[in-house]
Design a protein around this motif. Structure first.
Motif, PDB file in Angstrom:
ATOM      1  N   THR A  42       0.820  -1.213   0.000  1.00  0.00           N
ATOM      2  CA  THR A  42       0.000   0.000   0.000  1.00  0.00           C
ATOM      3  C   THR A  42       0.849   1.256   0.000  1.00  0.00           C
ATOM      4  O   THR A  42       0.590   2.195  -0.748  1.00  0.00           O
ATOM      5  N   ASN A  43       1.881   1.294   0.842  1.00  0.00           N
ATOM      6  CA  ASN A  43       2.593   2.537   1.116  1.00  0.00           C
ATOM      7  C   ASN A  43       3.750   2.838   0.181  1.00  0.00           C
ATOM      8  O   ASN A  43       4.145   4.007   0.068  1.00  0.00           O
ATOM      9  N   ILE A  44       4.315   1.827  -0.476  1.00  0.00           N
ATOM     10  CA  ILE A  44       5.457   2.102  -1.350  1.00  0.00           C
ATOM     11  C   ILE A  44       5.299   1.466  -2.723  1.00  0.00           C
ATOM     12  O   ILE A  44       5.519   2.132  -3.742  1.00  0.00           O
ATOM     13  N   TYR A  45       4.866   0.200  -2.799  1.00  0.00           N
ATOM     14  CA  TYR A  45       4.687  -0.409  -4.119  1.00  0.00           C
ATOM     15  C   TYR A  45       3.724   0.413  -4.967  1.00  0.00           C
ATOM     16  O   TYR A  45       3.984   0.703  -6.139  1.00  0.00           O
ATOM     17  N   SER A  46       2.588   0.778  -4.373  1.00  0.00           N
ATOM     18  CA  SER A  46       1.564   1.484  -5.149  1.00  0.00           C
ATOM     19  C   SER A  46       2.000   2.893  -5.538  1.00  0.00           C
ATOM     20  O   SER A  46       1.542   3.430  -6.550  1.00  0.00           O
ATOM     21  N   TYR A  47       2.887   3.504  -4.752  1.00  0.00           N
ATOM     22  CA  TYR A  47       3.461   4.787  -5.166  1.00  0.00           C
ATOM     23  C   TYR A  47       4.232   4.610  -6.475  1.00  0.00           C
ATOM     24  O   TYR A  47       4.100   5.420  -7.406  1.00  0.00           O
ATOM     25  N   ILE A  48       5.021   3.561  -6.517  1.00  0.00           N
ATOM     26  CA  ILE A  48       5.804   3.298  -7.727  1.00  0.00           C
ATOM     27  C   ILE A  48       4.891   2.941  -8.894  1.00  0.00           C
ATOM     28  O   ILE A  48       5.113   3.382 -10.028  1.00  0.00           O
TER      29      ILE A  48
END
Length: 302
Positions: A164-170
């Motif tokens: 949620t917090n980093i993969y989806s940002y990328i």
């Protein structure tokens, strides 16, 4: 009614703490705003836009509530059309959309789970279908789960937190990047926990540290394209994520009491929004790879 003060501890070791919020809890992440008491303050009536983002198009993830909602309102006052990506908080999202549209700009809602990489493409395609371009991406959504020890963090919790917090940002960055042009801006929401740490939020803090590194590295990668990448690291802010994470007892002194916030209070979402406006606008044309720290006066390393 709030804030109020009470003394805690023994007669020999007693101190007065500020009770800011009534006890409350939510059993879902990332939380629901319309059931909070008191409601977070997202719309600053004293904030008057000056056209800094006129005719721009901004995607704001987690824009249905909390900091994302406040950013949507401020961007709208500056003339931007808004695309709000959110999970499933439909009532909150509809409320935000109505307010944004009342400010004279367009707004569309795109619900869905951004941990699925295909969802990022959906958000971008909806933005292009409605507004024809994208100028600003604000990565803002997050989850957090309180655990007393790293030994209590399950694989499932850690996997969800990182997705949620980093993969989806990328995922969002990859989906939007082909459509950004020189002068575009990417803004990533990190946290004070990336700099100070937080013993109850170890995996969350780790993702927020990763966002800082992502922001710095991506800014260097995109410098040649004229696309700026910056971040905002809020301190303790009264958003739906707080009652969805902490116990009813912890809620009462959130941002005060035993926490190390010089201003001795939690921030409100509207107090974060000007940082995002600055980073989205030409006012920050000479800034990339930087992080702003609206955190109640805590001095942190860069």
């Amino acid at each position: 009614m709030y804030p109020i003060y009470k003394s805690i501890g023994t007669k020999e070791k007693c101190k007065t703490v500020k009770i800011q919020f009534p006890p409350q809890e939510q059993n879902c992440q990332p939380g629901i705003e319309h059931i909070m008491m008191p409601r977070p303050i997202s719309n600053n009536p004293e904030y008057m836009g000056s056209g800094k983002l006129k005719n721009k198009v901004a995607i704001i993830t987690g824009g249905d509530s909390g900091i994302g909602r406040a950013v949507a309102y401020a961007f709208a006052k500056e003339g931007a059309n808004i695309v709000i990506s959110y999970l499933n908080e439909d009532k909150d999202a509809m409320e935000t959309k109505a307010c944004v549209e009342s400010l004279g700009v367009g707004c569309i809602l795109v619900p869905g789970d951004l941990t699925d990489e295909n969802m990022s493409t959906t958000v971008v395609n909806k933005a292009l279908e409605c507004f024809g371009k994208i100028d600003i991406l604000v990565n803002n959504h997050a989850v957090q789960f309180v655990q007393n020890s790293i030994m209590d963090i399950t694989y499932e919790q850690m996997d969800l937190t990182f997705k949620t917090n980093i993969y989806s940002y990328i995922f969002m960055i990859k989906a939007v990047l082909p459509y950004l042009k020189k002068g575009s801006s990417i803004i990533n929401t990190t946290s004070i926990t990336a700099y100070q740490g937080e013993p109850l939020l170890i995996d969350y803090s780790a993702t927020k540290g990763a966002i800082v590194a992502l922001t710095r590295s991506l800014s260097q990668s995109l410098m040649k394209d004229g696309i700026r990448v910056n971040g905002v690291a809020p301190g303790p802010i009264w958003t739906p994520l707080i009652p969805a994470s902490f116990s009813a007892e912890q809620i009462q002194t959130f941002g005060s009491g035993t926490s190390e916030v010089p201003m001795n209070r939690a921030g409100q979402p509207f107090e974060m929004a000007p940082s995002y406006v600055f980073l989205a606008s030409d006012d920050s044309r000479y800034m990339s790879g930087q992080v702003l720290h609206p955190n109640g006066g805590v001095v942190v390393g860069s």
